[in-house]
Write a protein that holds these residues in place. Structure first.
Motif, PDB file in Angstrom:
ATOM      1  N   LYS A   1       0.816  -1.217   0.000  1.00  0.00           N
ATOM      2  CA  LYS A   1       0.000   0.000   0.000  1.00  0.00           C
ATOM      3  C   LYS A   1       0.852   1.270   0.000  1.00  0.00           C
ATOM      4  O   LYS A   1       0.377   2.338   0.392  1.00  0.00           O
ATOM      5  CB  LYS A   1      -0.917   0.002   1.227  1.00  0.00           C
ATOM      6  N   GLU A   2       2.070   1.154  -0.472  1.00  0.00           N
ATOM      7  CA  GLU A   2       2.982   2.303  -0.440  1.00  0.00           C
ATOM      8  C   GLU A   2       2.402   3.506  -1.189  1.00  0.00           C
ATOM      9  O   GLU A   2       2.414   4.636  -0.685  1.00  0.00           O
ATOM     10  CB  GLU A   2       4.330   1.908  -1.028  1.00  0.00           C
ATOM     11  N   ASP A   3       1.893   3.274  -2.390  1.00  0.00           N
ATOM     12  CA  ASP A   3       1.347   4.384  -3.176  1.00  0.00           C
ATOM     13  C   ASP A   3       0.146   5.012  -2.486  1.00  0.00           C
ATOM     14  O   ASP A   3      -0.037   6.240  -2.524  1.00  0.00           O
ATOM     15  CB  ASP A   3       0.960   3.904  -4.571  1.00  0.00           C
ATOM     16  N   ALA A   4      -0.702   4.192  -1.870  1.00  0.00           N
ATOM     17  CA  ALA A   4      -1.870   4.713  -1.155  1.00  0.00           C
ATOM     18  C   ALA A   4      -1.434   5.545   0.058  1.00  0.00           C
ATOM     19  O   ALA A   4      -2.065   6.559   0.389  1.00  0.00           O
ATOM     20  CB  ALA A   4      -2.779   3.567  -0.726  1.00  0.00           C
ATOM     21  N   ILE A   5      -0.357   5.121   0.704  1.00  0.00           N
ATOM     22  CA  ILE A   5       0.176   5.891   1.831  1.00  0.00           C
ATOM     23  C   ILE A   5       0.683   7.243   1.350  1.00  0.00           C
ATOM     24  O   ILE A   5       0.394   8.286   1.944  1.00  0.00           O
ATOM     25  CB  ILE A   5       1.301   5.106   2.543  1.00  0.00           C
ATOM     26  N   PHE A   6       1.444   7.230   0.252  1.00  0.00           N
ATOM     27  CA  PHE A   6       1.949   8.490  -0.303  1.00  0.00           C
ATOM     28  C   PHE A   6       0.794   9.428  -0.648  1.00  0.00           C
ATOM     29  O   PHE A   6       0.849  10.635  -0.385  1.00  0.00           O
ATOM     30  CB  PHE A   6       2.776   8.221  -1.562  1.00  0.00           C
ATOM     31  N   LYS A   7      -0.251   8.887  -1.236  1.00  0.00           N
ATOM     32  CA  LYS A   7      -1.398   9.703  -1.631  1.00  0.00           C
ATOM     33  C   LYS A   7      -2.071  10.322  -0.407  1.00  0.00           C
ATOM     34  O   LYS A   7      -2.403  11.523  -0.414  1.00  0.00           O
ATOM     35  CB  LYS A   7      -2.402   8.841  -2.408  1.00  0.00           C
ATOM     36  N   ALA A   8      -2.264   9.518   0.640  1.00  0.00           N
ATOM     37  CA  ALA A   8      -2.922  10.028   1.848  1.00  0.00           C
ATOM     38  C   ALA A   8      -2.073  11.104   2.522  1.00  0.00           C
ATOM     39  O   ALA A   8      -2.592  12.133   2.977  1.00  0.00           O
ATOM     40  CB  ALA A   8      -3.197   8.879   2.817  1.00  0.00           C
ATOM     41  N   LEU A   9      -0.758  10.897   2.588  1.00  0.00           N
ATOM     42  CA  LEU A   9       0.125  11.881   3.215  1.00  0.00           C
ATOM     43  C   LEU A   9       0.177  13.176   2.409  1.00  0.00           C
ATOM     44  O   LEU A   9       0.251  14.265   2.984  1.00  0.00           O
ATOM     45  CB  LEU A   9       1.534  11.298   3.371  1.00  0.00           C
ATOM     46  N   HIS A  10       0.119  13.061   1.100  1.00  0.00           N
ATOM     47  CA  HIS A  10       0.100  14.272   0.276  1.00  0.00           C
ATOM     48  C   HIS A  10      -1.228  15.008   0.443  1.00  0.00           C
ATOM     49  O   HIS A  10      -1.265  16.240   0.514  1.00  0.00           O
ATOM     50  CB  HIS A  10       0.331  13.928  -1.195  1.00  0.00           C
ATOM     51  N   GLN A  11      -2.304  14.243   0.544  1.00  0.00           N
ATOM     52  CA  GLN A  11      -3.622  14.862   0.701  1.00  0.00           C
ATOM     53  C   GLN A  11      -3.731  15.613   2.025  1.00  0.00           C
ATOM     54  O   GLN A  11      -4.278  16.711   2.085  1.00  0.00           O
ATOM     55  CB  GLN A  11      -4.705  13.775   0.612  1.00  0.00           C
ATOM     56  N   ASP A  12      -3.203  15.031   3.099  1.00  0.00           N
ATOM     57  CA  ASP A  12      -3.306  15.659   4.428  1.00  0.00           C
ATOM     58  C   ASP A  12      -2.284  16.754   4.655  1.00  0.00           C
ATOM     59  O   ASP A  12      -2.584  17.786   5.271  1.00  0.00           O
ATOM     60  CB  ASP A  12      -3.150  14.604   5.525  1.00  0.00           C
ATOM     61  N   LEU A  13      -1.043  16.538   4.191  1.00  0.00           N
ATOM     62  CA  LEU A  13       0.060  17.427   4.564  1.00  0.00           C
ATOM     63  C   LEU A  13       0.875  17.959   3.395  1.00  0.00           C
ATOM     64  O   LEU A  13       1.784  18.767   3.603  1.00  0.00           O
ATOM     65  CB  LEU A  13       1.003  16.690   5.516  1.00  0.00           C
ATOM     66  N   GLY A  14       0.557  17.498   2.195  1.00  0.00           N
ATOM     67  CA  GLY A  14       1.345  17.927   1.047  1.00  0.00           C
ATOM     68  C   GLY A  14       2.753  17.357   1.050  1.00  0.00           C
ATOM     69  O   GLY A  14       3.663  17.933   0.444  1.00  0.00           O
ATOM     70  N   LYS A  15       2.965  16.221   1.691  1.00  0.00           N
ATOM     71  CA  LYS A  15       4.315  15.648   1.755  1.00  0.00           C
ATOM     72  C   LYS A  15       4.727  15.085   0.405  1.00  0.00           C
ATOM     73  O   LYS A  15       3.965  14.370  -0.252  1.00  0.00           O
ATOM     74  CB  LYS A  15       4.374  14.525   2.805  1.00  0.00           C
ATOM     75  N   HIS A  16       5.931  15.401   0.000  1.00  0.00           N
ATOM     76  CA  HIS A  16       6.534  14.787  -1.181  1.00  0.00           C
ATOM     77  C   HIS A  16       6.748  13.306  -0.886  1.00  0.00           C
ATOM     78  O   HIS A  16       7.056  12.925   0.247  1.00  0.00           O
ATOM     79  CB  HIS A  16       7.859  15.473  -1.509  1.00  0.00           C
ATOM     80  N   HIS A  17       6.634  12.466  -1.914  1.00  0.00           N
ATOM     81  CA  HIS A  17       6.701  11.020  -1.656  1.00  0.00           C
ATOM     82  C   HIS A  17       8.081  10.581  -1.158  1.00  0.00           C
ATOM     83  O   HIS A  17       8.192   9.593  -0.428  1.00  0.00           O
ATOM     84  CB  HIS A  17       6.294  10.213  -2.897  1.00  0.00           C
ATOM     85  N   VAL A  18       9.152  11.306  -1.513  1.00  0.00           N
ATOM     86  CA  VAL A  18      10.476  10.934  -0.996  1.00  0.00           C
ATOM     87  C   VAL A  18      10.541  11.233   0.499  1.00  0.00           C
ATOM     88  O   VAL A  18      11.030  10.417   1.297  1.00  0.00           O
ATOM     89  CB  VAL A  18      11.591  11.677  -1.759  1.00  0.00           C
ATOM     90  N   GLU A  19      10.051  12.416   0.902  1.00  0.00           N
ATOM     91  CA  GLU A  19       9.986  12.739   2.327  1.00  0.00           C
ATOM     92  C   GLU A  19       9.086  11.745   3.054  1.00  0.00           C
ATOM     93  O   GLU A  19       9.401  11.310   4.167  1.00  0.00           O
ATOM     94  CB  GLU A  19       9.452  14.155   2.532  1.00  0.00           C
ATOM     95  N   ALA A  20       7.978  11.362   2.424  1.00  0.00           N
ATOM     96  CA  ALA A  20       7.046  10.411   3.040  1.00  0.00           C
ATOM     97  C   ALA A  20       7.717   9.057   3.264  1.00  0.00           C
ATOM     98  O   ALA A  20       7.503   8.412   4.293  1.00  0.00           O
ATOM     99  CB  ALA A  20       5.804  10.255   2.168  1.00  0.00           C
ATOM    100  N   TYR A  21       8.530   8.634   2.302  1.00  0.00           N
ATOM    101  CA  TYR A  21       9.232   7.356   2.507  1.00  0.00           C
ATOM    102  C   TYR A  21      10.292   7.494   3.589  1.00  0.00           C
ATOM    103  O   TYR A  21      10.401   6.644   4.483  1.00  0.00           O
ATOM    104  CB  TYR A  21       9.876   6.848   1.216  1.00  0.00           C
ATOM    105  N   ARG A  22      11.065   8.581   3.539  1.00  0.00           N
ATOM    106  CA  ARG A  22      12.134   8.767   4.521  1.00  0.00           C
ATOM    107  C   ARG A  22      11.603   8.816   5.949  1.00  0.00           C
ATOM    108  O   ARG A  22      12.152   8.189   6.857  1.00  0.00           O
ATOM    109  CB  ARG A  22      12.892  10.065   4.209  1.00  0.00           C
ATOM    110  N   ASP A  23      10.541   9.585   6.158  1.00  0.00           N
ATOM    111  CA  ASP A  23      10.079   9.867   7.517  1.00  0.00           C
ATOM    112  C   ASP A  23       8.968   8.945   8.000  1.00  0.00           C
ATOM    113  O   ASP A  23       8.673   8.936   9.197  1.00  0.00           O
ATOM    114  CB  ASP A  23       9.570  11.318   7.602  1.00  0.00           C
TER     115      ASP A  23
END
Length: 490
Positions: free
Chosen positions: A44-66
């Motif tokens: 569900k990595e892509d779904a996680i990236f999408k949710a984090l971007h929707q809530d906080l605008g996180k870039h997917h690289v930052e989302a993976y790192r943190d």
């Protein structure tokens, strides 16, 4: 599931009944759940990236790192070590207790409640969950309603992967939090603000429930003189990463303010500006690599910090805001008033006050005049100064010559002190946080020491005094020496 479809008391009762079956105590169950966590974040990595971007605008690289990467690391570590952690640990038993042997047995606490936070909504949910299931507990997770996309993702996805009889996710706001806090738990793990933590702790006290509080505070960075230009640049780059890198400054371990000698302030600000441009471009709002503010309430709170005319006058870089996109430019303040809100409240946003000092050693007194921080970041090569920081300040952690990296180090405990929280987790410390270490002693039914029993007399008193003073071998040697007319054995 939301509050409307959730019978809190019944669910807790069902969890407690399931825990009593002993299913969660087996190493097979624990490993299966840890494997399921890994499957979840991989699939569900892509779904996680999408949710984090929707809530906080996180870039997917930052989302993976943190977030994602940290969960993978934590679950992998626990999966490889959980069987060893579960194994009873033999302990040394003083010979006074001979014949005997001792061990420490880690057992799960039972029914655990985890409150996660909105700024790292995946990591700060799944990381404590990993510790709870590694220790063999059943769990209720309450994600933060302030990150609704991630909350919904967790509520819908976790039951697809993990044992739904042992792990429940419930969404909701303050109403559901109140319902949850009325229940009896065997452990509460809370990540959030000190204000809400006091409510959680008060509720837990009614049932003597142990709590772990992961809070925040104003984490200072100390920048000592570093004559080597490359080392100075490394330090400033790491300060920029530690301030604006994690969620646009919305992080409990992020740099809150920077202490530096006045003579260094000009070169420091010049380099800060340069690195900010390298990281986030000439117009950071268009770079798409820096997170936005979580919601309008927090956006307005941060704007209010800047509205004080004296604070506004201290801005030396940035300061622009975009209300429509909930974006605040990386902003540097030079010597804002120490009694202003920006210096008395945790900022939790992209504003960096720089406080100048005559001598960097004054930073110790400055920090000690304020509540104990979650972390102190000190950039220095002065070993004497390092020792003074360690011995004369109190904080959850101290990191020399870097920022944030302590959070990812499983071999070090992570947690606060005082208003920055208490308790610890990560790696084996997470397992310990959600376990009870039960002391076990095995003795034999022979070789009785009669002076331990009444009726009392002077001889028994002297014997007991010696027993506490000496170990068993020492006691025997003393008695033997007395018989043979030797000098007293000490």
């Amino acid at each position: 599931m939301d509050a409307a479809g959730w019978d809190v008391e019944e669910t807790v009762r069902e969890l407690r009944q399931y825990f009593k079956t002993g299913e969660t105590k087996s190493v097979t169950w624990r490993k299966n759940q840890l494997t399921a966590v890994l499957d979840l974040v991989h699939e569900k990595e892509d779904a996680i990236f999408k949710a984090l971007h929707q809530d906080l605008g996180k870039h997917h690289v930052e989302a993976y790192r943190d977030e994602v990467g940290g969960v993978v690391k934590s679950a992998t570590k626990s999966l490889s070590c959980v069987e060893k952690w579960m194994t009873p640990k033999k302990t040394d038993i003083p010979l006074l207790f001979f014949p005997a042997k001792g061990e420490v047995l880690s057992e799960p606490l039972g029914v655990v409640l985890i409150f996660s936070s909105w700024n790292f909504p995946i990591m700060l949910t799944l990381d404590p969950l990993i510790g709870a299931i590694s220790a063999g507990n059943v769990v209720v997770i309450k994600p933060s309603e302030q990150a609704p996309a991630c909350s919904s993702f967790l509520a819908n996805t976790i039951p697809q992967y993990l044992d739904s009889k042992a792990i429940k996710v419930i969404e909701g706001g303050t109403d559901i939090c109140e319902l949850l806090l009325r229940q009896k738990w065997d452990k509460i793990f809370f990540t959030g603000s000190p204000r809400v933590a006091s409510v959680v702790m008060s509720a837990a006290a009614r049932n003597l429930t142990p709590v772990t509080l992961e809070l925040g505070g104003k984490c200072p960075a100390i920048l000592d003189s570093l004559p080597n230009p490359s080392e100075f640049k490394f330090a400033v780059k790491r300060i920029v990463g530690g301030k604006w890198g994690p969620c646009s400054g919305q992080a409990c371990i992020g740099v809150d303010y920077l202490l530096v000698e006045e003579k260094l302030s000009s070169s420091l600000i010049e380099l800060l500006r340069k690195i900010i441009r390298i990281f986030y471009g000439q117009n950071p709002v268009e770079s798409k690599v820096i997170s936005r503010i979580i919601n309008k309430h927090h956006f307005e709170r941060l704007c209010n910090l800047l509205k004080d005319p004296l604070v506004e006058a201290s801005i030396v870089h940035g300061g622009s805001v975009d209300e429509e996109n909930l974006f605040i430019e990386p902003t540097i303040l030079l010597d804002p008033p120490l009694d202003s809100l920006v210096m008395t409240e945790e900022i939790f946003g992209p504003l960096l006050p720089i406080i100048t000092l005559n001598k960097i050693q004054e930073s110790i007194g400055f920090i000690n005049a304020r509540p104990k921080p979650l972390a102190i970041y000190a950039f220095t090569k002065d070993e004497t100064f390092k020792r003074k920081i360690l011995s004369e300040t109190s904080s959850g952690s101290v990191i020399f010559n870097d920022t944030l990296v302590q959070f990812l180090c499983d071999t070090l405990p992570f947690g606060g002190v005082g208003q920055s929280g208490f308790g610890r987790y990560h790696g084996k410390y997470s397992f310990d946080t959600f376990s009870h270490e039960k002391a076990v002693m095995h003795r034999k039914l022979f070789l009785e020491i009669e002076p331990r029993y009444p009726p009392w007399d002077k001889f028994k008193l002297e014997f007991i005094k010696l027993a506490y003073k000496l170990n068993y071998v020492g006691l025997l040697l003393h008695i033997l020496g007395s018989k043979l007319g030797l000098k007293r054995y000490n």
